[in-house]
Design an enzyme around this catalytic site. Sequence first.
Site, PDB file in Angstrom:
ATOM      1  N   ASN A   1       0.838  -1.187   0.000  1.00  0.00           N
ATOM      2  CA  ASN A   1       0.000   0.000   0.000  1.00  0.00           C
ATOM      3  C   ASN A   1       0.879   1.245   0.000  1.00  0.00           C
ATOM      4  OD1 ASN A   1       0.539  -0.943   2.747  1.00  0.00           O
ATOM      5  ND2 ASN A   1      -0.840   0.642   3.501  1.00  0.00           N
TER       6      ASN A   1
ATOM      7  N   ASN B   1      -1.143   8.595   0.607  1.00  0.00           N
ATOM      8  CA  ASN B   1      -0.872   9.961   0.190  1.00  0.00           C
ATOM      9  C   ASN B   1      -1.661  10.892   1.096  1.00  0.00           C
ATOM     10  OD1 ASN B   1      -1.440  12.475  -1.617  1.00  0.00           O
ATOM     11  ND2 ASN B   1       0.236  11.375  -2.620  1.00  0.00           N
TER      12      ASN B   1
ATOM     13  N   SER C   1      -3.317  13.343   0.302  1.00  0.00           N
ATOM     14  CA  SER C   1      -4.618  13.470  -0.362  1.00  0.00           C
ATOM     15  C   SER C   1      -5.171  12.047  -0.442  1.00  0.00           C
ATOM     16  CB  SER C   1      -4.436  14.075  -1.759  1.00  0.00           C
ATOM     17  OG  SER C   1      -5.662  14.120  -2.420  1.00  0.00           O
TER      18      SER C   1
ATOM     19  N   GLU D   1      -3.086  -4.704  -3.080  1.00  0.00           N
ATOM     20  CA  GLU D   1      -3.633  -5.641  -4.055  1.00  0.00           C
ATOM     21  C   GLU D   1      -3.614  -5.037  -5.454  1.00  0.00           C
ATOM     22  OE1 GLU D   1      -6.231  -6.208  -0.277  1.00  0.00           O
ATOM     23  OE2 GLU D   1      -4.978  -4.650  -1.174  1.00  0.00           O
TER      24      GLU D   1
ATOM     25  N   CYS E   1     -10.537  -4.385   0.237  1.00  0.00           N
ATOM     26  CA  CYS E   1     -11.606  -3.395   0.105  1.00  0.00           C
ATOM     27  C   CYS E   1     -12.400  -3.659  -1.177  1.00  0.00           C
ATOM     28  CB  CYS E   1     -11.032  -1.984   0.115  1.00  0.00           C
ATOM     29  SG  CYS E   1     -10.193  -1.499  -1.420  1.00  0.00           S
TER      30      CYS E   1
ATOM     31  N   CYS F   1     -10.527  -3.019  -4.539  1.00  0.00           N
ATOM     32  CA  CYS F   1      -9.596  -4.102  -4.871  1.00  0.00           C
ATOM     33  C   CYS F   1     -10.339  -5.336  -5.357  1.00  0.00           C
ATOM     34  CB  CYS F   1      -8.728  -4.441  -3.664  1.00  0.00           C
ATOM     35  SG  CYS F   1      -7.489  -3.181  -3.324  1.00  0.00           S
TER      36      CYS F   1
END
Length: 130
Positions: free
Chosen positions: A43, A46, A48, A56, A92, A95
């Site tokens: 992962n 950021n 933002s 994934e 999630c 993904c």
Amino acid sequence: MNNAEALLAAAREAAEQAHCPYSNFHVGAAVRCSDGTVVTGCNVENASYGLTICAERVSLFNCVAQGLQPLELAVSCVDAQNNTSLSSRMPCGACRQVMQELLPNNAIVHIDGVGQRRINQLLPEGFGLN
């Protein structure tokens, strides 16, 4: 070590590279491709938040960028607490949608601390343009 265990080990190792200064939640993923190549991802957060990308998707997009055909995926949320619900370890929705698009219909997803799921179990009646 069998193939699933090796793939999960690669996902755990990939999690060490995660850029997660906001959540401190390291996630790694590993994809086994049709030629036997294993491609990993982590992962990348950021400031933002909408620009953050999950492990994934990084691993699957790396496969596409290298011209490889993904066959199965492993994901490891190494910072998930053992006493929390299994949902903290699950991919999630975004993904799951990408997995449905890029993995074979009957692909297995190995989820560290949860077990194996097929794509149609993770995203029943998923969106498609076919």
